[in-house]
Design a protein around this motif. Structure first.
Motif, PDB file in Angstrom:
ATOM      1  N   VAL A   7     -11.795   0.525  13.566  1.00 59.15           N
ATOM      2  CA  VAL A   7     -12.078   0.472  11.805  1.00 59.15           C
ATOM      3  C   VAL A   7     -12.209   1.935  11.535  1.00 59.15           C
ATOM      4  O   VAL A   7     -11.777   2.235  10.319  1.00 59.15           O
ATOM      5  CB  VAL A   7     -13.173  -0.184  11.990  1.00 59.15           C
TER       6      VAL A   7
ATOM      7  N   ARG B  18     -18.646  -0.710   7.360  1.00 63.88           N
ATOM      8  CA  ARG B  18     -18.239   0.578   7.099  1.00 63.88           C
ATOM      9  C   ARG B  18     -17.804   0.764   5.713  1.00 63.88           C
ATOM     10  O   ARG B  18     -17.166   1.801   5.534  1.00 63.88           O
ATOM     11  CB  ARG B  18     -17.083   0.662   8.404  1.00 63.88           C
ATOM     12  N   LYS B  19     -18.045  -0.113   4.890  1.00 61.73           N
ATOM     13  CA  LYS B  19     -17.568  -0.226   3.574  1.00 61.73           C
ATOM     14  C   LYS B  19     -15.852  -0.041   3.412  1.00 61.73           C
ATOM     15  O   LYS B  19     -15.740   0.785   2.535  1.00 61.73           O
ATOM     16  CB  LYS B  19     -18.171   0.904   2.699  1.00 61.73           C
ATOM     17  N   TYR B  20     -15.186  -0.636   4.124  1.00 62.71           N
ATOM     18  CA  TYR B  20     -13.807  -0.735   4.298  1.00 62.71           C
ATOM     19  C   TYR B  20     -13.226  -1.062   2.957  1.00 62.71           C
ATOM     20  O   TYR B  20     -14.129  -2.361   2.404  1.00 62.71           O
ATOM     21  CB  TYR B  20     -13.219  -1.173   5.469  1.00 62.71           C
ATOM     22  N   ASN B  21     -11.991  -1.047   2.150  1.00 58.82           N
ATOM     23  CA  ASN B  21     -11.688  -1.562   1.209  1.00 58.82           C
ATOM     24  C   ASN B  21     -11.629  -3.288   1.143  1.00 58.82           C
ATOM     25  O   ASN B  21     -10.953  -3.676   2.205  1.00 58.82           O
ATOM     26  CB  ASN B  21     -10.443  -0.934   0.772  1.00 58.82           C
ATOM     27  N   GLN B  22     -12.362  -3.843   0.402  1.00 61.36           N
ATOM     28  CA  GLN B  22     -12.531  -5.338   0.613  1.00 61.36           C
ATOM     29  C   GLN B  22     -11.163  -5.954  -0.042  1.00 61.36           C
ATOM     30  O   GLN B  22     -11.066  -7.081   0.501  1.00 61.36           O
ATOM     31  CB  GLN B  22     -13.661  -5.724  -0.071  1.00 61.36           C
TER      32      GLN B  22
ATOM     33  N   SER C 163      -6.346   5.462   6.113  1.00 60.61           N
ATOM     34  CA  SER C 163      -5.945   4.415   4.977  1.00 60.61           C
ATOM     35  C   SER C 163      -5.356   5.312   3.664  1.00 60.61           C
ATOM     36  O   SER C 163      -4.594   4.691   2.950  1.00 60.61           O
ATOM     37  CB  SER C 163      -7.186   3.759   4.412  1.00 60.61           C
TER      38      SER C 163
ATOM     39  N   MET D 222     -15.897  -3.822   9.321  1.00 63.49           N
ATOM     40  CA  MET D 222     -15.032  -3.273   8.095  1.00 63.49           C
ATOM     41  C   MET D 222     -15.963  -3.321   7.115  1.00 63.49           C
ATOM     42  O   MET D 222     -16.236  -2.360   6.325  1.00 63.49           O
ATOM     43  CB  MET D 222     -13.931  -4.157   7.893  1.00 63.49           C
TER      44      MET D 222
ATOM     45  N   LEU E  60      -8.887   3.133  10.904  1.00 63.06           N
ATOM     46  CA  LEU E  60      -8.097   2.662   9.616  1.00 63.06           C
ATOM     47  C   LEU E  60      -8.746   3.331   8.393  1.00 63.06           C
ATOM     48  O   LEU E  60      -7.942   3.412   7.456  1.00 63.06           O
ATOM     49  CB  LEU E  60      -8.351   1.076   9.609  1.00 63.06           C
ATOM     50  N   ALA E  61     -10.096   3.396   8.714  1.00 65.06           N
ATOM     51  CA  ALA E  61     -10.607   3.981   7.252  1.00 65.06           C
ATOM     52  C   ALA E  61     -10.041   5.518   7.103  1.00 65.06           C
ATOM     53  O   ALA E  61     -10.134   5.621   5.978  1.00 65.06           O
ATOM     54  CB  ALA E  61     -12.236   4.312   7.504  1.00 65.06           C
TER      55      ALA E  61
END
Length: 542
Positions: A147, A214-218, A154, A211, A150-151
């Motif tokens: 994750v 970790r405040k990944y793009n929802q 991104s 995710m 990816l963050a």
């Protein structure tokens, strides 16, 4: 160094190993405690029923011991070696130097520097031995690393994927050709979907939670879940499909509602209808759909009724959508959203009204599901009720009254009231009620006309005061006229009487509009008004 076979090890009933007790005990604290300093010639036997990784993994740690603490630790075996090292208590305190437990811990600490393919390999083996990997903490660290990767990438044009055998890691830049190829298969944000779609539902659940934390793009998370569902359905059994859908629904439910379209949710619903998913997941899906039902279309709502029921469409499901919409929206529901839902429901009610098997209670529940303020005009509902009464001609007068009482007569147009007054399918009381409502509207219209006058300080004050009295008389006569109606007579005579009265009301409406226009001119000109129109009003009602 001489090697003997004085230790027999039975591993989970899978395989038996003959080992040198002294060598094995020099690395394993567990066996060292078990046999102490016994080095006799007698062969000892130990039975392990819960050895992590089974016989194959025991062979790995045996090689480690016989190679004097040397072994290749890689992403495909690190989770198993770590678990076995803990199980056998292979720490530095036993061997006096860097033992297997320290070696695996060191590799895990460097997990953040692994290449993307290595992380995927480790994650795959963690999936095969999930219980072991979870207890050792490797699975969580691996997911966090993925994750985090990816963050970071991104927004950096990631281009690597394990779909290529030459992929050596996660590149942060790429040539034009690979970029164009990537755009043809996935969007720049979705490059990792295929790599992680091989994960089990349980791991996907853990991935999504990581995710979100970790405040990944929802929005991207929701797209991945939809992609995951479609990719898994090609070869999955019914039970596997059910498990996948539950994980996907539960994952979407944790996201912001705006991150997934209503169309996608209805797509999931169509699949769910054929699978027996848990009640909890079904409720979550219905709540998500209900919260944005204003974005739905009529085709979305026309869902066939469940097996074993006689009516055509699943009215109960739509009612649950509406309940969720009102509950989830709360004070945030804007008038615009409410009116969009009301307009959609008018179409839906008109579609289900001709169903001869639709019970009165369900039809009435649809009519009254939304608050009165959601509709400016009730003409569409009136026509739907008209169709329902025509199809269900066997309803009693009491049942007809239940439906008709749900109508807001004040929000019916004049044309709808004329139609209702001549409609033999409606009880006579409702015909009268419609006309009385129209008269009240006319009275209010007259009152508005009376109040829309020039400023009281103008020279017209006296004349307008006289006009006000005349208009008041006209209004009173209208109400008294309806009060003189004899509704105890024959229905046909009453309807004829009502029809004549309705035409008088329409003439009055025209006259009031004309009078309003004249008053508006007077307000502009600031000249004294004439009252011929106002004086002619009572004569129309006499």
């Amino acid at each position: 160094m001489s090697v003997c076979c004085d230790l027999e090890a039975d591993i989970n009933g899978e395989e038996t190993f003959l080992l040198d007790k002294k060598i094995i005990c020099s690395f394993s604290g567990r066996l060292s405690k078990l046999f102490g300093k016994s080095t006799g010639a007698n062969r000892n036997k130990v039975i392990f029923n819960d050895f992590p990784g089974g016989a194959e993994n025991f062979e790995l740690i045996s090689r480690f011991c016989y190679n004097n603490g040397e072994i290749d630790i890689n992403p495909s075996n690190i989770s198993l070696l770590y678990s076995a090292a803990e199980f056998m208590e292979m720490s530095k305190s036993v061997s006096g130097n860097c033992n297997l437990l320290e070696k695996t811990k060191k590799c895990i600490e460097e997990l953040g520097y692994w290449t993307w393919p290595d992380l995927l390999v480790a994650l795959k083996h963690c999936q095969e031995m999930q219980q072991v990997a979870t207890s050792s903490g490797i699975l969580e660290k691996c997911l966090d690393s993925i994750v985090g990767r990816l963050a970071i990438t991104s927004e950096a044009s990631p281009c690597a994927s394990t779909s290529s055998p030459d992929s050596s890691g996660l590149r942060l830049s790429c040539d034009t050709r690979s970029t164009e190829s990537l755009k043809n298969s996935f969007s720049r944000a979705n490059w990792w979907f295929e790599d992680l779609s091989v994960l089990s539902p349980n791991l996907v659940e853990m991935l999504v939670k990581s995710m979100v934390s970790r405040k990944y793009n929802q929005v991207i998370i929701s797209r991945f879940l939809l992609y995951y569902q479609k990719s898994k359905f090609f070869t999955a059994s019914s039970d596997e499909k059910r498990q996948v859908l539950e994980i996907v629904i539960d994952g979407l439910y944790t996201l912001d509602p705006s991150c997934i379209s209503c169309k996608s949710l209805f797509g999931i619903l169509r699949v769910v209808l054929n699978l027996n998913i848990s009640k909890s997941s079904r409720n979550k899906l219905e709540c998500m759909i209900g919260s944005q039902i204003d974005q739905a279309t009529l085709d979305n709502l026309l869902i066939p009724s469940p097996y074993g029921t006689s009516y055509l469409y699943d009215v109960n499901l739509v009612l649950r959508f509406l309940k969720a919409f009102l509950r989830e929206g709360g004070w945030r529901l804007s008038p615009t959203r409410m009116k969009k839902v009301a307009s959609l429901m008018d179409l839906y009610i008109a579609e289900v009204a001709p169903d001869p098997f639709l019970r009165l209670s369900k039809f009435l529940a649809l009519v009254v599901a939304l608050p009165d303020s959601a509709r400016d005009c009730w003409d569409e509902l009136y026509h739907a009720i008209d169709v329902y009464l025509e199809v269900h001609a066997g309803l009693s007068e009491e049942e007809k009254l239940k439906i008709c009482c749900a109508l807001n007569y004040e929000k019916l147009s004049s044309d709808a009231c004329v139609h209702l007054s001549q409609n033999a399918k409606f009880p006579s009381k409702n015909s009268v009620q419609a006309l009385v409502s129209q008269q009240l509207k006319l009275k209010n219209l007259l009152q508005d006309t009376k109040n829309s006058k020039p400023d009281m300080d103008s020279p017209c004050k006296l004349n307008e005061t006289r006009g006000k009295a005349k208009k008041g008389e006209g209004s009173e006569q209208i109400v008294l006229y309806s009060g003189r109606l004899d509704i105890s007579g024959h229905n046909e005579n009453l309807r004829a009487h009502l029809q004549g009265m309705q035409w008088r009301v329409i003439e009055l409406e025209k006259l009031c509009k004309k009078m309003q226009a004249q008053m508006a001119k007077l307000m502009k000109s600031k000249t004294p008004t004439t009252h011929s129109t106002a004086r002619s009003l009572p004569r129309l009602c006499s």
